[in-house]
Design a protein around this motif. Structure first.
Motif, short mmCIF file in Angstrom:
data_model
loop_
_atom_site.label_atom_id
_atom_site.label_comp_id
_atom_site.label_asym_id
_atom_site.label_seq_id
_atom_site.Cartn_x
_atom_site.Cartn_y
_atom_site.Cartn_z
N GLY A 375 0.98 -1.38 -0.59
CA GLY A 375 0.14 -0.35 -0.02
C GLY A 375 0.93 1.30 0.19
N TYR A 376 1.98 1.20 -0.28
CA TYR A 376 2.79 2.12 0.16
C TYR A 376 3.87 1.38 -0.64
CZ TYR A 376 5.06 0.27 4.48
OH TYR A 376 5.35 -0.81 5.12
N THR A 377 5.06 2.55 -1.30
CA THR A 377 6.76 2.16 -1.49
C THR A 377 7.57 2.38 -0.44
OG1 THR A 377 6.01 3.21 -4.00
CG2 THR A 377 8.55 3.07 -2.99
N PRO A 378 7.96 0.90 0.11
CA PRO A 378 8.79 0.83 1.71
C PRO A 378 10.51 1.55 1.12
CG PRO A 378 8.57 -1.13 -0.05
CD PRO A 378 7.98 0.01 -0.52
N ALA A 379 10.73 2.40 1.52
CA ALA A 379 12.35 2.44 2.37
C ALA A 379 12.43 2.02 1.79
CB ALA A 379 12.02 3.43 3.73
N ALA A 380 13.83 2.22 1.18
CA ALA A 380 14.66 1.25 0.74
C ALA A 380 16.20 1.62 0.59
CB ALA A 380 14.65 0.48 -0.26
N LEU A 415 20.89 -7.78 5.61
CA LEU A 415 20.31 -6.66 6.46
C LEU A 415 19.05 -6.87 6.46
CD1 LEU A 415 19.92 -3.59 7.40
CD2 LEU A 415 20.08 -2.95 4.86
N ARG A 416 18.19 -6.71 6.94
CA ARG A 416 16.86 -5.96 7.30
C ARG A 416 16.40 -5.25 7.52
NH1 ARG A 416 17.05 -11.12 10.67
NH2 ARG A 416 16.42 -13.06 9.45
N VAL A 417 15.67 -4.64 6.54
CA VAL A 417 15.01 -2.71 6.57
C VAL A 417 12.99 -3.24 7.31
CG1 VAL A 417 14.10 -0.78 5.74
CG2 VAL A 417 16.78 -2.02 5.23
N ALA A 482 26.78 2.81 7.10
CA ALA A 482 26.88 4.00 5.14
C ALA A 482 25.96 3.66 4.42
CB ALA A 482 28.34 2.74 4.98
N ILE A 483 25.20 2.42 4.71
CA ILE A 483 24.02 1.65 3.67
C ILE A 483 22.59 2.78 4.37
CG2 ILE A 483 22.67 0.20 3.20
CD1 ILE A 483 25.16 -1.70 3.24
N ALA A 484 22.97 2.51 5.66
CA ALA A 484 21.50 3.17 5.99
C ALA A 484 21.62 5.49 5.39
CB ALA A 484 21.14 3.37 8.20
N SER A 485 22.58 4.89 5.28
CA SER A 485 22.55 6.75 4.93
C SER A 485 22.29 6.85 3.35
CB SER A 485 23.91 7.03 5.44
OG SER A 485 24.65 7.00 6.65
N THR A 486 21.37 5.93 3.07
CA THR A 486 21.66 6.34 1.24
C THR A 486 19.88 6.37 1.68
OG1 THR A 486 21.44 3.39 0.96
CG2 THR A 486 23.66 5.63 0.81
N ILE A 487 18.96 5.77 2.60
CA ILE A 487 17.92 4.45 2.36
C ILE A 487 16.97 5.99 1.79
CG2 ILE A 487 16.66 5.86 5.22
CD1 ILE A 487 16.47 1.92 4.95
#
Length: 635
Positions: A375-380, A415-417, A482-487
């Motif tokens: 129901g939405y575009t998940p943050a990735a 990695l789980r988001v 580093a990866i989280a900073s591109t979310i």
């Protein structure tokens, strides 16, 4: 399970008690559907750093005995070559033999809490080798023998075999077969099958039962558990590459090179409390003997593939173990005789049959349909490389479950988001406590961070205006950040009311750690904390508008792979009430007498009309050194 059964199990798990996998998954399934237990879990997680604040009962003084103690396989085939994907340039590892030749004499404690942190070739090789090996593995098959001693007088030794398989992305299988000849049919063999095919899990086997319990009191029937979504990290991963155990060797004793059945290995040693991921079968069910937290674990790592060739557990020489043996009805066990041996019989990088990982009820969402299903575009993350998206799921039910979960993986790295657009507190979203560290992520903003622990990997919680995110991973802290900073979200401050937790009449509030130390009459530099530990967070306990306690959490500044924090608490003495710890022992702390609880690794004392305690995964001498520095500051 009902709430009356689930809530004590949740509390036990947060106190580092070992739950069987069947119990853990039953609890997880219940909490996902029960609003009351979901709220209990969140609040219990937030207050788990609160420690006891009552004076100690009068018990025998064991100081001299304790402090005196503190002061002091089967045939396997020859090693085969191990093919891996080429290592990435970010972590090129030279050959270990060439790197350390002539550099190491005798044993060396690398980064132990009471020594300096020498950056030797051994330390670099282990850390970099394990970190590089994890993403390079596409397939693994290993066969093992397990020898266990001391289960009970009727069964002094057991023989089991174990098979472990991995197939990228994120598919694991572990089978244990019990070959022991038991004295009667009252004993249930420990035959287990465990499968992970993210995000689903499957477990078949008898319920967990300690070997010290009479076999007639243990369940005889096997059970099957299927969970469509599990938030737990991969269970058997450290048998393939011990990333959770040895992603950092701080505090690990490196003993040197050894050849083990044709394998060139490096030998390392650590306490059992740190080595849990090397023994995943102990938590899956069946009958197993108990182990003391400070029992000595020795691991021989293959220096080409970085997988454990052999792992042994030997009884600790700590005199505190004698009392523990008595509580479990065990005889005195000699440190010279291993009580558990896990030995690799064969290893292969051939691809296992994909059908062996098949599980029903895998609620996997196609990336092409995520917007429609969620129901939405998940943050990735915009730049998850070298990880790639391997699965997405929408967990069902749940007050506590996220509305979407994205799983990224590369070999054993994951990695789980998780995301929840309905979250309204209390507390941050995900398994994050009040003692979490405030951090800043470039291009995102404020986040809360906790190192690996509580059965989970490194964790970040991010609050934004329209959503809340929870990231959990076995990546290094730097790579996770580093990866989280591109979310692609703009973090907002966590609402103040979310960071207030009420437990009965007591309210817990976040506080500045250094200001909290000053309120205790202390300065961080004057405390005899283990090397590298800094004051990371603090909480205040308030009752009827009056401060009744403060807890400061210390963590490693440079590395958090070892994970365990050190908690320092000062509180109000409450009348003549006593602490209910099951194993108190009196210990001298300068001119005052404290009480030591080995099971909780906690030292408590009364000084200046206040109740004090220090707690952490440390031995008694280290706890006494910290307590003495606190007492000395007020002397």
């Amino acid at each position: 399970m009902n709430c009356r059964r689930v809530q004590p199990l949740l509390s036990a798990a947060m106190d580092d008690a070992h739950l069987s996998s069947a119990e853990r998954r039953a609890v997880e399934a219940h909490v996902a559907m029960c609003a009351a237990c979901s709220t209990f879990e969140r609040r219990a997680l937030q207050v788990r750093t609160a420690v006891r604040i009552r004076p100690a009962e009068d018990v025998p003084d064991l100081t001299d005995r304790i402090m005196a103690g503190v002061a002091r396989g089967s045939e396997r085939p020859a090693r085969r070559s191990w093919r891996r994907r080429p290592a990435r340039a970010r972590a090129v590892v030279p050959a270990i033999a060439a790197a350390i030749a002539g550099l190491l004499v005798g044993s060396l404690v690398v980064g132990g809490p009471w020594r300096s942190h020498p950056q030797t070739a051994w330390a670099n090789e282990i850390e970099q080798g394990v970190r590089t090996a994890a993403p390079s593995i596409d397939a693994f098959q290993g066969a093992y023998t397990i020898t266990e001693r001391g289960l009970s007088p009727a069964v002094p030794e057991r023989s089991l075999t174990m098979d472990v398989a991995f197939l990228a992305p994120q598919r694991f299988r572990l089978d244990v077969h019990d070959d022991t000849v038991y004295p009667s049919s009252a004993w249930t063999p420990t035959n287990l099958t465990y499968v992970e095919n993210m995000p689903a899990t499957y477990l078949s086997g008898p319920s967990a039962c300690l070997g010290s319990i009479s076999p007639v009191d243990c369940p005889t029937a096997s059970s099957v558990s299927k969970v469509g979504y599990s938030s737990a990290p991969p269970v058997p991963a450290d048998l393939i590459v011990p990333l959770a155990t040895l992603g950092s060797v701080d505090g690990v004793q490196v003993l040197g090179e050894a050849e083990v059945d044709g394998h060139d290995t490096v030998e390392v040693r650590m306490p059992f409390s740190r080595a849990g991921p090397l023994f995943p079968f102990l938590s899956l069910g069946g009958t197993w003997r108990p182990f003391f937290a400070d029992d000595i674990v020795t691991v021989w790592l293959d220096t080409s593939g970085w997988y454990p060739v052999e792992t042994q557990v030997a009884p600790s020489a700590d005199p505190a173990r004698h009392g523990w043996e008595m509580r479990f009805g065990l005889p005195h066990e000699s440190p010279a005789v291993p009580i558990l041996d896990v030995a690799l019989a064969s290893v292969s990088d051939a691809r296992p049959d994909p059908a062996s990982f098949r599980i029903g009820r895998r609620d996997v969402v196609s990336p092409a349909n995520m917007d429609q299903v969620f129901g939405y575009t998940p943050a990735a993350p915009a730049a998850p490389a070298p990880l790639s998206l391997v699965a997405a799921t929408a967990p069902h039910g749940a007050p506590s479950a996220p509305t979407s979960v994205l799983l990224y993986a590369d070999g054993l790295d994951y990695l789980r988001v998780a995301e929840d657009r309905r979250w309204s507190g209390p507390g941050p979203f995900g398994s994050i406590g009040l003692d979490a560290e405030d951090v800043q992520l470039p291009s995102v903003g404020a986040a809360l961070y906790e190192p690996a622990g509580d059965g989970l990997g490194r964790r970040l919680s991010i609050h934004a205006a329209t959503t809340d995110l929870f990231l959990e991973s076995n990546l290094s802290r730097d790579d996770l950040f580093a990866i989280a900073s591109t979310i692609g979200v703009d973090a907002a401050p966590l609402p103040a009311r979310w960071r207030v937790v009420r437990a009965g009449a007591v309210t817990l509030l976040p506080a500045d750690p250094r200001a909290s130390l000053r309120s205790m009459g202390l300065e961080a530099d004057a405390l005899s904390m283990p090397d590298g530990y800094v004051a990371a967070s603090a909480t205040r306990s308030v009752e009827q508008g009056v401060d009744v306690g403060v807890t400061v959490t210390f963590r490693q500044e440079d590395t958090d792979a070892a994970g365990a924090p050190v908690l320092l608490h000062m509180g109000t003495v409450r009348g003549a009430a006593i602490d209910t710890a099951p194993d108190p022992e009196r210990v001298s702390i300068g001119t005052v007498t404290g009480r030591y609880s080995p099971s909780g690794s906690q030292l408590m004392w009364i000084e200046g009309g206040r109740s004090w305690s220090v707690q952490g995964d440390l031995d008694l001498a280290q706890l006494v050194a910290i307590a003495s520095s606190v007492a000395g500051a007020h002397g």
